[in-house]
Write a protein that holds these residues in place. Structure first.
Motif, PDB file in Angstrom:
ATOM      1  N   ASP A 186      28.949  -5.884  21.163  1.00 47.06           N
ATOM      2  CA  ASP A 186      28.173  -6.965  20.552  1.00 47.06           C
ATOM      3  C   ASP A 186      28.939  -8.261  20.326  1.00 47.06           C
ATOM      4  N   ILE A 187      30.280  -8.218  20.355  1.00 45.80           N
ATOM      5  CA  ILE A 187      31.085  -9.423  20.109  1.00 45.80           C
ATOM      6  C   ILE A 187      32.289  -9.459  21.028  1.00 45.80           C
ATOM      7  N   LEU A 188      32.861 -10.644  21.126  1.00 48.60           N
ATOM      8  CA  LEU A 188      34.090 -10.860  21.886  1.00 48.60           C
ATOM      9  C   LEU A 188      35.091 -11.451  20.908  1.00 48.60           C
ATOM     10  N   ILE A 189      36.273 -10.863  20.816  1.00 51.40           N
ATOM     11  CA  ILE A 189      37.317 -11.383  19.936  1.00 51.40           C
ATOM     12  C   ILE A 189      38.461 -11.867  20.813  1.00 51.40           C
ATOM     13  N   VAL A 190      38.892 -13.122  20.572  1.00 52.63           N
ATOM     14  CA  VAL A 190      39.911 -13.763  21.400  1.00 52.63           C
ATOM     15  C   VAL A 190      41.120 -14.153  20.559  1.00 52.63           C
ATOM     16  N   ASP A 191      42.208 -14.580  21.233  1.00 51.35           N
ATOM     17  CA  ASP A 191      43.405 -15.080  20.546  1.00 51.35           C
ATOM     18  C   ASP A 191      43.013 -16.162  19.545  1.00 51.35           C
ATOM     19  N   ASN A 192      43.782 -16.292  18.479  1.00 51.42           N
ATOM     20  CA  ASN A 192      43.518 -17.322  17.473  1.00 51.42           C
ATOM     21  C   ASN A 192      43.592 -18.730  18.050  1.00 51.42           C
ATOM     22  N   ILE A 235      36.618 -18.870  28.785  1.00 53.34           N
ATOM     23  CA  ILE A 235      37.714 -18.108  28.192  1.00 53.34           C
ATOM     24  C   ILE A 235      38.120 -17.063  29.223  1.00 53.34           C
ATOM     25  N   LEU A 236      39.373 -17.139  29.654  1.00 54.34           N
ATOM     26  CA  LEU A 236      39.869 -16.215  30.668  1.00 54.34           C
ATOM     27  C   LEU A 236      40.223 -14.871  30.048  1.00 54.34           C
ATOM     28  N   ARG A 237      40.093 -13.825  30.833  1.00 51.18           N
ATOM     29  CA  ARG A 237      40.261 -12.443  30.375  1.00 51.18           C
ATOM     30  C   ARG A 237      41.586 -12.156  29.662  1.00 51.18           C
ATOM     31  N   PRO A 238      42.739 -12.707  30.087  1.00 46.62           N
ATOM     32  CA  PRO A 238      43.987 -12.381  29.384  1.00 46.62           C
ATOM     33  C   PRO A 238      43.995 -12.790  27.902  1.00 46.62           C
ATOM     34  N   HIS A 239      43.107 -13.696  27.505  1.00 47.90           N
ATOM     35  CA  HIS A 239      43.063 -14.164  26.121  1.00 47.90           C
ATOM     36  C   HIS A 239      42.032 -13.421  25.277  1.00 47.90           C
ATOM     37  N   VAL A 240      41.369 -12.437  25.876  1.00 44.93           N
ATOM     38  CA  VAL A 240      40.387 -11.634  25.153  1.00 44.93           C
ATOM     39  C   VAL A 240      41.111 -10.438  24.547  1.00 44.93           C
ATOM     40  N   MET A 241      41.002 -10.307  23.222  1.00 40.84           N
ATOM     41  CA  MET A 241      41.641  -9.197  22.522  1.00 40.84           C
ATOM     42  C   MET A 241      40.728  -7.968  22.527  1.00 40.84           C
ATOM     43  N   ILE A 242      39.435  -8.180  22.212  1.00 41.85           N
ATOM     44  CA  ILE A 242      38.468  -7.087  22.169  1.00 41.85           C
ATOM     45  C   ILE A 242      37.190  -7.547  22.846  1.00 41.85           C
TER      46      ILE A 242
END
Length: 164
Positions: A143-149, A132-139
């Motif tokens: 403790d967690i990584l939240i990405v685009d839907n 998962i590339l950085r531009p698609h990471v929202m948060i």
């Protein structure tokens, strides 16, 4: 692009004195600025400490060793790479996308460019791990990584995820 896992265990060499000053135990990352703060050394008095060598003191991170201007040790604030591995990855909509297995850095080892994600041993064997590339990471939380839907690390057709 460099995997953090490849940097762990490299010897650290002092260019001023010519001494080997230890081995890389961990990297400290700044989740807010998506950059490398510095490295922690293993063994000796720095074991399990947050004191390490800041990124600015590092001259080069080669394939076989890291060179530093001089042995500059200071308090490093951020998240350890080893604490990031195993964190869950979710979409904004709450769908699980796996767990972080590694962090990808740019060639100069200064910025975070993405994350290697596993969806379990069976999926790894069948499809390989995803990226998962950085531009698609929202948060990029502690403790967690939240990405685009829309991001699926195993979907090659999706620009947010690539198979590794």
């Amino acid at each position: 692009m460099r995997r953090t896992r490849e940097i762990i265990g490299l010897p650290v060499l002092d260019l001023k004195s010519g001494d080997s000053i230890g081995w890389v135990q961990d990297l400290i990352l700044d989740n807010d600025r998506d950059e490398v703060v510095g490295i922690l050394l293993e063994g000796g008095r720095f074991f399990q400490s947050s004191k390490g060598i800041p990124r600015q003191a590092i001259v080069a991170i080669g394939k076989d060793a890291i060179t530093v201007k001089e042995k500059t040790i200071e308090e490093l604030k951020g998240t350890r790479w080893s604490d990031k591995v195993g964190n869950e990855v979710y979409t904004q909509g709450g769908d699980a996308r796996g767990t972080i297995e590694d962090v990808f850095l740019d060639d100069s080892v200064e910025e975070i460019v993405g994350f290697e994600v596993s969806d379990g041993l069976f999926a790894d064997l069948l499809h390989g791990r995803g990226t998962i590339l950085r531009p698609h990471v929202m948060i990029n939380g502690k403790d967690i990584l939240i990405v685009d839907n829309q991001v699926s690390p195993l979907d090659q057709a999706n620009e947010g995820g690539l198979r590794s």
